[in-house]
Design an enzyme around this catalytic site. Sequence first.
Site, PDB file in Angstrom:
ATOM      1  N   ALA A 147       3.459  35.268 -20.264  1.00  0.00           N
ATOM      2  CA  ALA A 147       4.394  35.167 -21.382  1.00  0.00           C
ATOM      3  C   ALA A 147       5.509  36.187 -21.223  1.00  0.00           C
ATOM      4  O   ALA A 147       5.390  37.161 -20.474  1.00  0.00           O
ATOM      5  CB  ALA A 147       3.657  35.394 -22.694  1.00  0.00           C
TER       6      ALA A 147
ATOM      7  N   GLY B 200      -0.224  32.935 -19.931  1.00  0.00           N
ATOM      8  CA  GLY B 200       0.385  31.677 -20.327  1.00  0.00           C
ATOM      9  C   GLY B 200       0.745  30.807 -19.142  1.00  0.00           C
ATOM     10  O   GLY B 200       0.734  29.569 -19.238  1.00  0.00           O
TER      11      GLY B 200
ATOM     12  N   GLU C  11      -2.343  29.032 -18.301  1.00  0.00           N
ATOM     13  CA  GLU C  11      -2.602  28.041 -19.350  1.00  0.00           C
ATOM     14  C   GLU C  11      -1.734  26.797 -19.147  1.00  0.00           C
ATOM     15  O   GLU C  11      -2.179  25.673 -19.401  1.00  0.00           O
ATOM     16  CB  GLU C  11      -2.349  28.658 -20.727  1.00  0.00           C
ATOM     17  CG  GLU C  11      -3.427  29.662 -21.124  1.00  0.00           C
ATOM     18  CD  GLU C  11      -3.183  30.311 -22.468  1.00  0.00           C
ATOM     19  OE1 GLU C  11      -4.016  30.152 -23.370  1.00  0.00           O
ATOM     20  OE2 GLU C  11      -2.138  30.974 -22.620  1.00  0.00           O
TER      21      GLU C  11
ATOM     22  N   GLU D 280      -4.786  38.563 -20.782  1.00  0.00           N
ATOM     23  CA  GLU D 280      -4.321  38.933 -22.125  1.00  0.00           C
ATOM     24  C   GLU D 280      -5.132  40.057 -22.754  1.00  0.00           C
ATOM     25  O   GLU D 280      -4.604  40.860 -23.531  1.00  0.00           O
ATOM     26  CB  GLU D 280      -4.353  37.702 -23.044  1.00  0.00           C
ATOM     27  CG  GLU D 280      -3.271  36.676 -22.781  1.00  0.00           C
ATOM     28  CD  GLU D 280      -3.660  35.649 -21.728  1.00  0.00           C
ATOM     29  OE1 GLU D 280      -2.962  34.635 -21.615  1.00  0.00           O
ATOM     30  OE2 GLU D 280      -4.661  35.869 -21.015  1.00  0.00           O
TER      31      GLU D 280
END
Length: 699
Positions: free
Chosen positions: A61, A100, A103, A123
């Site tokens: 992210a 992310g 993901e 994370e």
Amino acid sequence: MSVVTYELIENIGVIRLNNPPVNALSHALREGIQDAINRAQEDASKALILICEGRTFIAGADISEFGKPPKAPSLPEVISAIEGSAKPVIAAMHGTALGGGFEVALACHYRCALSSAKVGLPEVKLGLLPGAGGTQRTPRLAGVEAALELITSGAPVAANKAAQMNLIDRVIDGELLEGALDYARELVTAQAPARRVSDLMIDPASAPAELFEGFRSKLAKRARGQMAPQLIVSCVEAAVALPIEQGLAKERELFIECLQSSQSAAMRHLFFAEREASKVKGLDKDTPKREIASVAIIGGGTMGGGIAMNFANVGIPVKLVEIDDEALARGLSIIEKNYSITVKKGKLSEAQKDQCLSLIQGTTDYADLADVDLVIEAVFENLELKKEIFAELDNSCKQGAILATNTSYQDVDQIAAATRRPQDVIGLHFFSPANVMKLLEVVRGDKTADDVIATAMALGKKIHKVPALSGNCYGFIGNRMLRHYAREAQLCMIEGGTPEQIDSVMQDWGMAMGPMAVGDLAGLDIGYKARQGLTDEQKGDPKTYCIADALVEMGHLGQKTGAGYYRYDPETRARITDPEVVEVIETQAKAHGVSRRAIDNSEILNRLTCALINEGSKILQEGIAQRPGDIDVVYVFGYGFPAYRGGPMQYADTVGLKRIHDTIVMFGQRYGEEYWTPAPLLKELAESGKTFAEWARGK
């Protein structure tokens, strides 16, 4: 230039992402991916490839967007668009696919990667959990136990291991795009469906309640005090028990809880502070650096040997200098033993161990140091001895060699004055065990040259340390603050506390070890010997060291003698309460006119933490530390301060500086102002309602 482009190669749609330096999932990237996926639904493509330009796949992210108003599309919305594509989407990964980014890959219908790639969900290292399906899709592919380990550790795994875990479908050798296109063509030819991970079910029998209970217990020890790892377990439990839509909703709910927590704020602060600490204010980023192709270490004890290992581990030859052959043999054997332990733990192969050992050569002759680029002195803390060594190095080493001292608190300028080249002298303060601890305190002397500072900071990174710059004063940043922390620990003990109580309070709060246990680990004789070189005035109040001195004089030196503040089991080294120590404490209290009393745990916590913060304020005001975050980096990476509290200065900002200030004033009224007068900077910020972070931004 657009951060997302789309083209058709034959009947394969190729979505290219290019958001340097690490293809972070910024708003522009998210929007571009969603638009490309939607556009591709209407064209002649039969399958889609998601691939990144530059040195890596999506590395996570864009954490600079955290705390700002969200912009659509959110990452979950982008992931929904990918997974909902009627045409198969293939993630083609290189570099690192993290957080992310991974993901996004999990939302794709198929995944391929170069063998050099790594994937993971880190994370937890920011006090967060994956918030876009990572906790729901990973266990559906890899199984519950493997998913729990991957997500709660935050450690990336290599592509081949990820393939074994069913997280990657194909490992590619050669050129990524060509390999991905070949894979896509195979899928099209086979009429492979858009295979959605969210359609997979987890057999509840594969994840009994005992599995989750056991993992929670393990995390209670491994990640003591941290909320994110425990919430990750709850998310994976939801993946087993709930349909995917409800599991995703649960994950998102707990992600928001983490994001809004003080723990995540602290760990995100530390993430940026670690990177900022390596930057030296006022030093041009283009400052030339000296080449360090060979290193010498003076002193082959535990510290010197550990320092030597850091350089051998990155392929830099080392000469280890000792006073005689016997001491040298002992030093080299310590290094060999340390490497053997690492091999036994599976972190190093025998071949790698042999390679490292081949880079460490011993000598007893300073003449052998004529051509080395850096010398680090690591003898015991005696200023006169260090000055003698530096005078010898001045005569033996080539011009341009950097001469560094590993002193914990001695005056770097006095050491430099023993040479004719003070501009080449710097402090490189490693922490024990030096081959394990990540902090490197770089101490700038009054005459240290800019290129020496630049070289030291870069070298710290090269040997996988976290470098933080300090000005020259007694104890620098870390040990100067530690004196006040240790003072309050000693005073709490003589006034009524016990070693067990004080250690438990600080360890339960999050410190890696309590102050008394740390003293036993380091050796109580070290502080004792250091005090012998001080005047009574320099030593300060006898109540702050009389117990430690009495124990040393009884032969209680700590773990190495099996007794210090505690007794130690000779086999397990487990700590055991020692009634003799209680007698020593009571005897010393009586001798110094102290009436012992019951001390509340909250008083112990506040006295120790406020002592750190107050001295940290002085260090900032004096310019010894460049910024509050540097102090936090020093304490988290060097002194076992809990990362989820962000370091002493971040913790103070979280609690509120007015509250810290008022507590110190209260202690001053109760115990006297000699130790409890608020630092001027702390007082100023408390009265103005500002934080240390705001003060730093305004400078």
